[in-house]
Enzyme design. Structure first.
Site, PDB file in Angstrom:
ATOM      1  N   ASP A   1      56.262 -27.498 144.645  1.00 37.54           N
ATOM      2  CA  ASP A   1      56.032 -28.677 145.480  1.00 37.54           C
ATOM      3  C   ASP A   1      56.725 -29.888 144.835  1.00 37.54           C
ATOM      4  OD1 ASP A   1      54.829 -30.341 147.397  1.00 37.54           O
ATOM      5  OD2 ASP A   1      52.948 -30.511 146.269  1.00 37.54           O
TER       6      ASP A   1
ATOM      7  N   ASP B   1      53.837 -32.028 154.669  1.00 36.00           N
ATOM      8  CA  ASP B   1      52.550 -32.634 155.030  1.00 36.00           C
ATOM      9  C   ASP B   1      52.501 -33.085 156.481  1.00 36.00           C
ATOM     10  OD1 ASP B   1      51.946 -32.158 152.414  1.00 36.00           O
ATOM     11  OD2 ASP B   1      52.330 -34.211 151.758  1.00 36.00           O
TER      12      ASP B   1
ATOM     13  N   GLU C   1      61.528 -32.803 145.774  1.00 40.25           N
ATOM     14  CA  GLU C   1      62.609 -33.522 146.499  1.00 40.25           C
ATOM     15  C   GLU C   1      63.568 -34.212 145.537  1.00 40.25           C
ATOM     16  OE1 GLU C   1      59.325 -33.624 147.320  1.00 40.25           O
ATOM     17  OE2 GLU C   1      59.688 -32.149 148.869  1.00 40.25           O
TER      18      GLU C   1
HETATM   19  O1  MIG Z   1      51.059 -35.541 146.429  1.00 41.51           O
HETATM   20  O2  MIG Z   1      49.450 -30.561 145.519  1.00 41.51           O
HETATM   21  O3  MIG Z   1      52.888 -31.004 150.412  1.00 41.51           O
HETATM   22  O4  MIG Z   1      50.886 -29.091 150.326  1.00 41.51           O
HETATM   23  O5  MIG Z   1      48.575 -29.719 148.841  1.00 41.51           O
HETATM   24  C1  MIG Z   1      50.654 -34.423 147.190  1.00 41.51           C
HETATM   25  C2  MIG Z   1      48.860 -31.370 146.473  1.00 41.51           C
HETATM   26  C3  MIG Z   1      51.089 -33.157 146.519  1.00 41.51           C
HETATM   27  C4  MIG Z   1      51.894 -32.166 148.567  1.00 41.51           C
HETATM   28  C5  MIG Z   1      52.060 -30.863 149.285  1.00 41.51           C
HETATM   29  C6  MIG Z   1      50.720 -30.323 149.672  1.00 41.51           C
HETATM   30  C7  MIG Z   1      49.849 -30.171 148.457  1.00 41.51           C
HETATM   31  C8  MIG Z   1      49.730 -31.501 147.722  1.00 41.51           C
HETATM   32  N1  MIG Z   1      51.054 -31.997 147.386  1.00 41.51           N
END
Ligand code: MIG
Length: 819
Positions: free
Chosen positions: A430, A506, A433
């Site tokens: 995650d 999200d 980016e």
């Molecule tokens: O700042 O890990 O898109 O699926 O549950 C949020 C927490 C960070 C973003 C992800 C989401 C995940 C969440 N993450």
């Protein structure tokens, strides 16, 4: 010492305070320019050419254009404004050119023509205008003006531009995860991977950069892949109705023209260039339950227990960031998870795989081994002035590995060892980016090794996530020995499918977002990222039972099927909305499990042949102009068609069925295609059709994949006049043995007329499936079967427990005739 980017790689890297460095650094990878003070520079008349094997170079005296034939149907164009090309390197391309192609250069008074057996690239002598035609001379794609460039005063590099003519009827598809209409005509989009929590319809950019589009005009398709990792833009007849442009804030103007004329072939050829996803383990295609976050251990066990108690199938449970110790990647919070190994093995014993989150931000903490190793080996990104790139993310103050450095990737891959030893089966990358709290992402002056082709963050930003998940995948492949990893990533660049599945980030629990999801997954599928899914139910906000259940229905036909939700929302398990909705969700999750052999076979068609898993109607019938704007119905593999219900309280919906014949799955009602129908949409059904002529394999419902072995595999034959081919793929399921030919791809050819049905079986591959036979069920037969012959022997129909008739077949039958 892995720090191969050095101070001085950028012209303006001497500013002392890292906080003021933003946007001040030049592109080292642009040729140094001494541009006169003019707006745009264009190529001028062609002065001559030279040819080296499959590559032809043209020049206007100063600038050079390379035309390189990759295969019969793929031609790459490159522009060197000052006459020297950049080093030839791409993170996206996994393909070496075919060397058997014939390349001929023909000159007439107006053009130079670079010709293969299917495609002609025409370079107009007078103005360097480039166009592409098929062998009949139909031009599918033509420059509106010759390639051009512009000095970028902000950062000292180029903007590079290509402007094409847009035909009046031309439709455009592709570009990855854009949350907008399927046909991109009239849109301008930007590629700059961004953490876009709760994004809106039309919001852009999002998480992924896939600079590939398909144009369709007069029923013929071609593709353009603009392989440039800088911030790129595409304008699809938005600014000018008759022009399509793409441009970039740096790097080289380099694109691949891909010949059609079928959209399907364009996508397959794009996959030929950029690769496909490896065969996922079957469990990766099951139903997955996720949440931010399930903890402590008791909660995880309780959720797992509920699934089995309620007999709702499920294959995987996810642990989001809270399983970690202070959000330190590769550690466990021992208060919440005192004995992870035991928990995971208990879950495993009940058929649950465990998938956990890993983020790129590494907590600055000298007592934390991952940080120590990264620091000691210089694996973390630095800014233009040599300071470390620091930013706040979940663990607090963090540094970030430079995943564009192969040595860093190898190291990153080894970090998974502990979690793999604990039994974790899959990993979720995650925030890649990359996302940084407050400032959004890294400043542009951050330096990257980029496989030795050093550059700033402007160049590396869009591939950062891809290289992270690549490191993850490569590491896991070693750690799991020969077992298939499961990986999922939020950020991606073209080609990421070689390393991972993806999700759309999200989203929001609204009906609009359910619709956006159907558009995004179709788009991702034609953009090379077929293994994709949405957060079923919506990440933020609260769905009601109806929205949740309708989204679950769409989830069955999402290549990746996972429920996920943000931490501050109410419960989101299939039973959380009460018994009425639970029953619907259960029915549909069961449907997913019944379809698994079909889904697995469809995945094989994706892996082996580059066929997308979701297929927009435009792809199924591209010659019909009206189909260019249809976006609610789509093919799921070759033989299924669905149209998810996208509105609350909807009692029916209009569904277009493509040419051919179709059976409504839930009651086998027969439809002639090529027209629209109003289909009832009771809450526990959705428009779901099977193409006539198909043989669809079906499993009995299991609580998780591989719960038990199927001795006799059910095949449903849907009668239609004519000849049709269906495939059924099986392999060992967990290993990469299929790469050595240890798989079996069966083909069933059905030929039916008003009086009889014939099925012929053929197969490729070395694997012997574990099922020993088939139970063949016949749907929609227009006659009463009187005589059934299997490989020359007469057999009779048998009755199952429900009184339904079927034909029992040996697995290796060759031919069956029913009349
Ligand atoms: O700042 O890990 O898109 O699926 O549950 C949020 C927490 C960070 C973003 C992800 C989401 C995940 C969440 N993450």
């Amino acid at each position: 010492m892995a720090d191969t980017t050095k101070k001085g790689d950028f012209a303006n890297d001497l500013l002392p305070n890292p906080e003021t460095l933003d946007d001040t650094i030049q592109h080292v990878n642009n040729p140094v320019l001494d541009l006169p003070n003019i707006e745009k520079l264009y190529l001028t008349a062609v002065k001559g050419y030279s040819q080296e094997a499959n590559t032809v170079y043209f020049t206007d005296g100063k600038s050079k254009v390379e035309v390189k034939v990759y295969s019969e149907d793929i031609i790459r164009i490159r522009l060197a404004p000052e006459g020297s090309f950049l080093e030839d390197f791409s993170y996206a391309i996994s393909f070496k050119e075919d060397n058997y192609v014939s390349v001929e250069v023909i000159e007439d008074s107006e053009y130079y023509k670079v010709k293969t057996n299917t495609t002609i690239c025409l370079i107009r002598k007078s103005d360097f205008n480039i166009s592409f035609s098929d062998m009949e001379g139909q031009v599918l794609n033509r420059d509106h003006s010759a390639m051009h460039w512009e000095e970028n005063v902000d950062f000292g590099g180029y903007y590079v531009y290509c402007t094409k003519e847009a035909a009046a009827d031309e439709a455009f598809f592709g570009l990855g995860d854009k949350a907008t209409n399927l046909n991109l005509r009239g849109k301008r989009v930007k590629n700059w991977n961004s953490d876009t929590y709760s994004y809106a319809f039309n919001q852009d950019p999002l998480y992924k950069t896939i600079p590939f589009y398909i144009g369709v005009t007069e029923g013929k398709a071609y593709g353009i892949f603009f392989d440039n990792t800088f911030k790129t833009y595409f304008d699809f007849a938005a600014e000018h109705q008759d022009q399509t442009s793409f441009w970039s804030e740096g790097g080289e103007l380099q694109y691949y023209y891909i010949q059609g004329p079928k959209m399907m072939d364009v996508v397959k050829r794009y996959h030929k260039l950029t690769g496909t996803h490896y065969m996922p383990a079957m469990w990766g295609l099951g139903y997955h339950q996720c949440r931010w976050s399930y903890y402590p251990e008791n909660k995880v066990r309780e959720v797992a227990y509920e699934f089995r108690k309620r007999e709702i199938p499920c294959d995987a449970i996810y642990l989001d960031i809270d399983y970690m110790d202070g959000y330190r990647c590769f550690t466990w919070n021992k208060r919440y998870f005192p004995d992870p190994k035991k928990m995971i093995s208990d879950l495993n014993a009940n058929g649950f795989k465990t998938v956990v989150m890993i983020d790129p931000g590494i907590k600055v903490d000298d007592n934390y081994w991952v940080f120590k190793q990264g620091k000691d080996n210089n694996y973390f990104c630095r800014r233009g002035d040599d300071y470390f790139m620091e930013g706040f993310v979940w663990p607090g103050r963090c540094q970030f590995p430079d995943f564009t450095n192969p040595e860093v990737r190898t190291w990153w891959g080894t970090l998974y060892k502990g979690l793999v030893d604990d039994g974790v089966a899959g990993f979720w990358n995650d925030m890649n980016e990359p996302a940084v709290f407050g400032r959004g992402t890294f400043p542009n002056d951050v330096r990257h090794q980029f496989e030795g082709h050093r550059g700033s963050h402007r160049k590396a930003h869009n591939v950062y996530g891809m290289q992270m998940v690549r490191a993850t995948y490569d590491g896991l492949k070693k750690l799991y020995k020969n077992k298939r990893p499961f990986t999922i990533t939020r950020a991606a660049y073209a080609g990421t499918q070689r390393y991972s599945s993806v999700w759309t980030g999200d989203n929001i629990a609204t009906w609009e977002h359910l619709r956006i999801g159907t558009l995004q997954l179709q788009r991702l599928s034609v953009s090379g990222l077929s293994f994709c899914g949405t957060d079923i139910g919506g990440f933020t906000g609260e769905p009601d039972g109806e929205l949740y259940s309708r989204w679950m229905q769409f989830g069955v036909f999402s290549p990746f099927m996972r429920v996920h939700s943000a931490g501050d929302t109410r419960d989101r398990e299939p039973w959380s909305f009460g018994p009425e909705w639970e029953a619907i969700c259960k029915k549909f999750i069961e449907l997913r499990y019944k379809l698994l052999p079909y889904i697995y076979s469809t995945f094989w068609l994706q892996h082996k042949y580059g066929e997308p898993i979701l297929r927009p109607i435009a792809m199924l019938e591209q010659e019909k102009a009206k189909n260019m704007i249809r976006e609610e119905e789509f093919g799921f593999g070759n033989q299924l068609l669905v149209s998810p219900v996208l509105h609350p309280g909807q009692a029916n919906k209009i569904v277009y069925l493509p040419e051919g014949t179709w059976y409504y799955y839930f009651d086998n009602t027969y439809y002639e295609g090529g027209q629209e129908y109003t289909i009832d949409t009771p809450l526990d059904e959705m428009p779901f059709f099977v193409r006539g002529g198909s043989i669809i394999p079906e499993y009995p419902v299991m609580q998780f994949t591989g719960e038990r072995r199927v001795e006799s595999l059910r095949l449903n034959l849907y009668y239609a006049e004519g000849e049709y081919t269906s495939s059924l793929y099986s392999d060992h399921g967990e290993t990469f043995a299929y790469e050595q030919g240890v798989y079996v791809e069966k083909h069933f050819i059905t030929t039916c007329d008003a009086k009889q049905v014939n099925v012929i079986q053929g197969e490729d591959g070395l694997y012997t499936p574990y099922y020993t036979g088939f139970d063949l069920y016949l749907v929609g037969l227009p006659f009463e079967p009187k005589q059934i012959t299997v490989d020359g022997n007469k057999v009779s129909m048998q009755q199952d427990d429900e009184g339904k008739l079927f034909v029992k077949l040996d697995r290796d039958f060759k031919k069956i005739n029913i009349q």
